[in-house]
Design an enzyme around this catalytic site. Structure first.
Site, PDB file in Angstrom:
ATOM      1  N   LYS A 175       0.859  -1.186   0.000  1.00 20.15           N
ATOM      2  CA  LYS A 175       0.000   0.000   0.000  1.00 20.15           C
ATOM      3  C   LYS A 175       0.897   1.237   0.000  1.00 20.15           C
ATOM      4  O   LYS A 175       1.537   1.564   0.993  1.00 20.15           O
ATOM      5  CB  LYS A 175      -0.891   0.057   1.256  1.00 20.15           C
ATOM      6  CG  LYS A 175      -1.947   1.140   1.133  1.00 20.15           C
ATOM      7  CD  LYS A 175      -2.354   1.747   2.447  1.00 20.15           C
ATOM      8  CE  LYS A 175      -1.787   3.109   2.711  1.00 20.15           C
ATOM      9  NZ  LYS A 175      -1.971   4.176   1.741  1.00 20.15           N
ATOM     10  N   ASN A 230       5.335   8.533  13.546  1.00 17.69           N
ATOM     11  CA  ASN A 230       5.322   7.793  14.811  1.00 17.69           C
ATOM     12  C   ASN A 230       3.914   7.430  15.241  1.00 17.69           C
ATOM     13  O   ASN A 230       3.678   6.342  15.756  1.00 17.69           O
ATOM     14  CB  ASN A 230       5.940   8.652  15.914  1.00 17.69           C
ATOM     15  CG  ASN A 230       7.414   8.552  15.871  1.00 17.69           C
ATOM     16  OD1 ASN A 230       7.996   8.864  14.854  1.00 17.69           O
ATOM     17  ND2 ASN A 230       8.020   8.088  16.937  1.00 17.69           N
ATOM     18  N   GLU A 250       9.939   2.159  10.646  1.00 13.59           N
ATOM     19  CA  GLU A 250      10.897   3.269  10.505  1.00 13.59           C
ATOM     20  C   GLU A 250      10.096   4.556  10.559  1.00 13.59           C
ATOM     21  O   GLU A 250       9.240   4.794   9.703  1.00 13.59           O
ATOM     22  CB  GLU A 250      11.635   3.179   9.160  1.00 13.59           C
ATOM     23  CG  GLU A 250      12.667   2.078   9.092  1.00 13.59           C
ATOM     24  CD  GLU A 250      13.786   2.220  10.110  1.00 13.59           C
ATOM     25  OE1 GLU A 250      14.010   3.336  10.618  1.00 13.59           O
ATOM     26  OE2 GLU A 250      14.424   1.206  10.410  1.00 13.59           O
ATOM     27  N   CYS A 284      13.114  12.205   6.298  1.00 10.34           N
ATOM     28  CA  CYS A 284      13.122  11.761   7.698  1.00 10.34           C
ATOM     29  C   CYS A 284      14.456  12.105   8.335  1.00 10.34           C
ATOM     30  O   CYS A 284      14.554  12.248   9.547  1.00 10.34           O
ATOM     31  CB  CYS A 284      12.847  10.269   7.770  1.00 10.34           C
ATOM     32  SG  CYS A 284      13.879   9.344   6.658  1.00 10.34           S
ATOM     33  N   GLU A 385       8.934  16.721  15.539  1.00 11.62           N
ATOM     34  CA  GLU A 385       9.235  16.689  14.101  1.00 11.62           C
ATOM     35  C   GLU A 385       8.307  17.660  13.363  1.00 11.62           C
ATOM     36  O   GLU A 385       7.089  17.553  13.452  1.00 11.62           O
ATOM     37  CB  GLU A 385       9.033  15.271  13.557  1.00 11.62           C
ATOM     38  CG  GLU A 385       9.512  15.139  12.125  1.00 11.62           C
ATOM     39  CD  GLU A 385       9.294  13.741  11.539  1.00 11.62           C
ATOM     40  OE1 GLU A 385       8.216  13.179  11.736  1.00 11.62           O
ATOM     41  OE2 GLU A 385      10.218  13.241  10.870  1.00 11.62           O
TER      42      GLU A 385
HETATM   43  P1  NAP Z   1       2.102   8.587   7.600  1.00 13.87           P
HETATM   44  O1  NAP Z   1       0.983   9.546   7.600  1.00 13.87           O
HETATM   45  O2  NAP Z   1       2.374   7.825   8.844  1.00 13.87           O
HETATM   46  O3  NAP Z   1       1.817   7.574   6.395  1.00 13.87           O
HETATM   47  C1  NAP Z   1       2.703   6.533   6.060  1.00 13.87           C
HETATM   48  C2  NAP Z   1       1.925   5.409   5.421  1.00 13.87           C
HETATM   49  O4  NAP Z   1       1.045   4.845   6.405  1.00 13.87           O
HETATM   50  C3  NAP Z   1       1.023   5.876   4.268  1.00 13.87           C
HETATM   51  O5  NAP Z   1       0.981   4.894   3.293  1.00 13.87           O
HETATM   52  C4  NAP Z   1      -0.319   6.021   4.964  1.00 13.87           C
HETATM   53  O6  NAP Z   1      -1.429   5.956   4.102  1.00 13.87           O
HETATM   54  C5  NAP Z   1      -0.272   4.829   5.892  1.00 13.87           C
HETATM   55  N1  NAP Z   1      -1.249   4.887   6.981  1.00 13.87           N
HETATM   56  C6  NAP Z   1      -1.902   5.967   7.480  1.00 13.87           C
HETATM   57  N2  NAP Z   1      -2.754   5.592   8.445  1.00 13.87           N
HETATM   58  C7  NAP Z   1      -2.642   4.247   8.573  1.00 13.87           C
HETATM   59  C8  NAP Z   1      -3.261   3.269   9.384  1.00 13.87           C
HETATM   60  N3  NAP Z   1      -4.189   3.604  10.277  1.00 13.87           N
HETATM   61  N4  NAP Z   1      -2.901   1.969   9.252  1.00 13.87           N
HETATM   62  C9  NAP Z   1      -1.961   1.602   8.360  1.00 13.87           C
HETATM   63  N5  NAP Z   1      -1.348   2.495   7.537  1.00 13.87           N
HETATM   64  C10 NAP Z   1      -1.678   3.789   7.639  1.00 13.87           C
HETATM   65  O7  NAP Z   1       3.479   9.284   7.186  1.00 13.87           O
HETATM   66  P2  NAP Z   1       3.759  10.213   5.931  1.00 13.87           P
HETATM   67  O8  NAP Z   1       3.179  11.549   6.213  1.00 13.87           O
HETATM   68  O9  NAP Z   1       3.398   9.518   4.680  1.00 13.87           O
HETATM   69  O10 NAP Z   1       5.359  10.292   5.967  1.00 13.87           O
HETATM   70  C11 NAP Z   1       6.067  11.187   6.746  1.00 13.87           C
HETATM   71  C12 NAP Z   1       6.636  10.514   7.978  1.00 13.87           C
HETATM   72  O11 NAP Z   1       7.435   9.418   7.570  1.00 13.87           O
HETATM   73  C13 NAP Z   1       7.557  11.413   8.766  1.00 13.87           C
HETATM   74  O12 NAP Z   1       7.309  11.249  10.133  1.00 13.87           O
HETATM   75  C14 NAP Z   1       8.950  10.886   8.410  1.00 13.87           C
HETATM   76  O13 NAP Z   1       9.935  11.157   9.361  1.00 13.87           O
HETATM   77  C15 NAP Z   1       8.677   9.443   8.260  1.00 13.87           C
HETATM   78  N6  NAP Z   1       9.721   8.790   7.459  1.00 13.87           N
HETATM   79  C16 NAP Z   1      10.610   7.971   8.111  1.00 13.87           C
HETATM   80  C17 NAP Z   1      11.632   7.348   7.403  1.00 13.87           C
HETATM   81  C18 NAP Z   1      12.596   6.433   8.099  1.00 13.87           C
HETATM   82  O14 NAP Z   1      13.203   5.606   7.429  1.00 13.87           O
HETATM   83  N7  NAP Z   1      12.774   6.530   9.412  1.00 13.87           N
HETATM   84  C19 NAP Z   1      11.739   7.564   6.027  1.00 13.87           C
HETATM   85  C20 NAP Z   1      10.821   8.407   5.402  1.00 13.87           C
HETATM   86  C21 NAP Z   1       9.800   9.007   6.130  1.00 13.87           C
HETATM   87  P3  NAP Z   1      -2.107   7.278   3.518  1.00 13.87           P
HETATM   88  O15 NAP Z   1      -1.074   7.934   2.681  1.00 13.87           O
HETATM   89  O16 NAP Z   1      -3.239   6.757   2.747  1.00 13.87           O
HETATM   90  O17 NAP Z   1      -2.498   8.126   4.693  1.00 13.87           O
END
Ligand code: NAP
Length: 495
Positions: A175, A230, A250, A284, A385
């Site tokens: 997904k 997170n 991650e 990130c 963050e």
């Molecule tokens: P996010 O809102 O947590 O979304 C990440 C993924 O999870 C998306 O595919 C999202 O789908 C899905 N998701 C949302 N709600 C969910 C649920 N209830 N159950 C299962 N999956 C769900 O994060 P983002 O805004 O896309 O990305 C930014 C974050 O990623 C930042 O905090 C960044 O630091 C972190 N990040 C970390 C790394 C690392 O390696 N540590 C690398 C890159 C990014 P939808 O898009 O449909 O909401």
């Protein structure tokens, strides 16, 4: 003109969700509609998982070097289409084209690297403590891997996860983030064209709350590999934990560059600007704290303001642009909200701090590269963050204090230090508590053959990329072959 529709890929077929619903996908530069994306349901997830499970039964017995042949083809095709994919990435997500090319290159590198694993996947052979007995460990696939990925590195992170999963004999249900479905479809097309047998990669578009939850809860998804916030990561962990399902998480970061009094300040400025404002601060590993020795603070501030003033905002497809838009309006508002918090907390705003609407940027989501100074380590802007182009200068008196400040956040992804003193560099390497440490470089720029991930609130102990990622997608099996013709009892017969 009819808007192009993007659908799921399940069991080797491109099909729309049974929901019949579609959602628009737009370009963050100007709101241009790029396409309509199918919105899947639990039933679509069930179909994808069933296909993956069927396909994995055969795939696990395909010799790993043969599995790897598909990955080599994926690498060739990615390389052939690098420019086309980079352009899609920039239009869909907003990062500037040079960075988009770099990201596609990361996926190419990962494909070659993991294809090589098809002839390694090393285990151990160890001497048995008993005579006429052979002992070894081998990696075996876990089964069906559920991948949930973010929008900020839409192809690199998908490559970090899908390639090791497939080469080690798993099937995948993926997904992608709702913000970056088009590039996800293009990546899956490459797997299809490379000849990956049907059912081994399944793409299910839709919201996290419907598709993501259905994947986490599905009993036939054996592991979840997630990268994102997170908030969502913790929720996945709690749900999956109840099922004893393996999770690799991650998550966020609050990364810092430390600048000591003996640092090359021009080098440090280049490193800070690249890691704080590249990808509009939406990596990130982005630098969002600058911990500086008080004796060079003023000079560093001056140089940073000058350099930030040279950054050009705009459409990332324009090669002369340095900073693209942030992903969407709600992200823009969140970033602006944090800037107000910083001002209220008493931090001094040196530059930026506003939503940019001039020069034709009013249709997109642009935020001015922002720098605060005299920030205290316990302020919210120094702890949480922000995920945008905002960095905070925190003055300190010594390396020891810098390390303490660096380590004072809940996250543990990346840190960097600029110093000309090798002793201090080694002390920092030992004491900075993040999963990634850079010496005389910014906080970004990971290479795919080392483990990627963080400590503390950033992760749960697993790593993406590098050989370490194989640990997410394989189980260890220990095998003993006794050719003595007797039942030998370890620890008893020999002592
Ligand atoms: P996010 O809102 O947590 O979304 C990440 C993924 O999870 C998306 O595919 C999202 O789908 C899905 N998701 C949302 N709600 C969910 C649920 N209830 N159950 C299962 N999956 C769900 O994060 P983002 O805004 O896309 O990305 C930014 C974050 O990623 C930042 O905090 C960044 O630091 C972190 N990040 C970390 C790394 C690392 O390696 N540590 C690398 C890159 C990014 P939808 O898009 O449909 O909401």
């Amino acid at each position: 003109m009819k808007v192009k529709q993007y659908v799921n890929f399940i069991d080797g077929e491109w099909i729309a969700s049974e929901s019949g619903k579609f959602k628009q996908n737009t370009n963050p530069v100007n709101g241009e509609v790029l396409g309509e994306v199918t919105q899947s349901t639990k039933a679509d997830v069930n179909q994808a998982v069933a296909a993956a499970k069927r396909a994995q039964r055969e795939w696990r017995n395909v010799p790993a070097p043969e599995r790897a042949d598909v990955l080599y083809k994926v690498a060739f095709l990615l390389k052939e289409r690098k420019e086309e994919l980079a352009q899609i990435l920039t239009r869909e997500m907003g990062k500037v084209i040079a960075e988009a090319r770099g990201e596609v290159q990361e996926a190419i590198d990962m494909a070659y690297y993991m294809a090589g694993e098809g002839r390694r996947l090393f285990g151990d052979t160890v001497p048995s403590e008993l005579r006429n007995k052979f002992a070894m460990s081998i990696r075996v696939p876990v089964g069906v891997a559920g991948l949930i990925t973010p929008w900020n590195f839409p192809i690199a992170i998908a490559a970090w996860k899908s390639l090791p999963a497939l080469v080690s004999g798993n099937a995948v249900v993926w997904k992608p983030a709702s913000e970056t479905p088009i590039l996800a479809g293009e990546f899956v097309k490459i797997y299809e064209e490379a000849g990956l047998p049907k059912g081994l990669i399944n793409l299910v578009h839709g919201s996290g709350s419907v598709v993501g939850n259905a994947m986490v809860d599905h009993p036939d998804i054996d592991l979840i590999s997630f990268t994102g916030s997170n908030e969502v990561g913790k929720m996945i962990n709690a749900r999956a934990g109840g099922m004893l399902k393996r999770t690799s998480l991650e998550m966020g970061g609050k990364n810092a560059v430390t600048v000591l009094e003996d640092a090359d300040l021009d080098l440090a400025v280049d490193g800070i600007v690249w890691s704080a404002f590249g990808t509009s601060g939406q990596r990130c590993t982005a630098c969002s704290r600058i911990i500086v020795h008080e004796s060079v603070k003023e000079e560093l501030e001056k140089k940073l303001i000058e350099k930030i003033g040279e950054l050009k905002l705009g459409d990332g497809l324009d090669e002369s642009v340095h900073v693209g838009p942030v992903i969407n309006r709600s992200s823009l508002e969140k970033i602006h909200g944090y800037v107000q918090v910083g001002k209220k907390e008493g931090a001094e705003l040196l530059c930026g701090g506003e939503i940019v609407t001039k020069d034709g940027l009013n249709k997109g989501s642009f935020y001015a590269p922002t720098l605060f100074t005299d920030v205290q380590s316990d302020m919210r802007i120094a702890q949480e963050e922000i995920f945008g182009p905002v960095a905070s200068i925190i003055p300190v008196k010594s390396l020891e204090e810098a390390i303490e400040v660096n380590n004072s956040v809940e996250f543990g992804l990346s840190s960097s230090i600029f110093t000309a003193n090798v002793n201090r560099a080694f002390q920092a390497m030992r004491d900075l508590d993040t999963g990634i440490v850079y010496i005389n470089a910014g906080t970004t720029g990971a290479e795919i053959h080392l483990p990627f991930g963080g400590t503390k609130g950033t992760g749960n102990g697993h790593r993406d990329s590098g050989v370490a990622s194989l640990d997410v997608y394989t189980e260890w099996k220990s095998v003993y072959v006794d050719y003595s013709g007797k039942i030998q009892k370890a620890q008893i017969d020999n002592y």
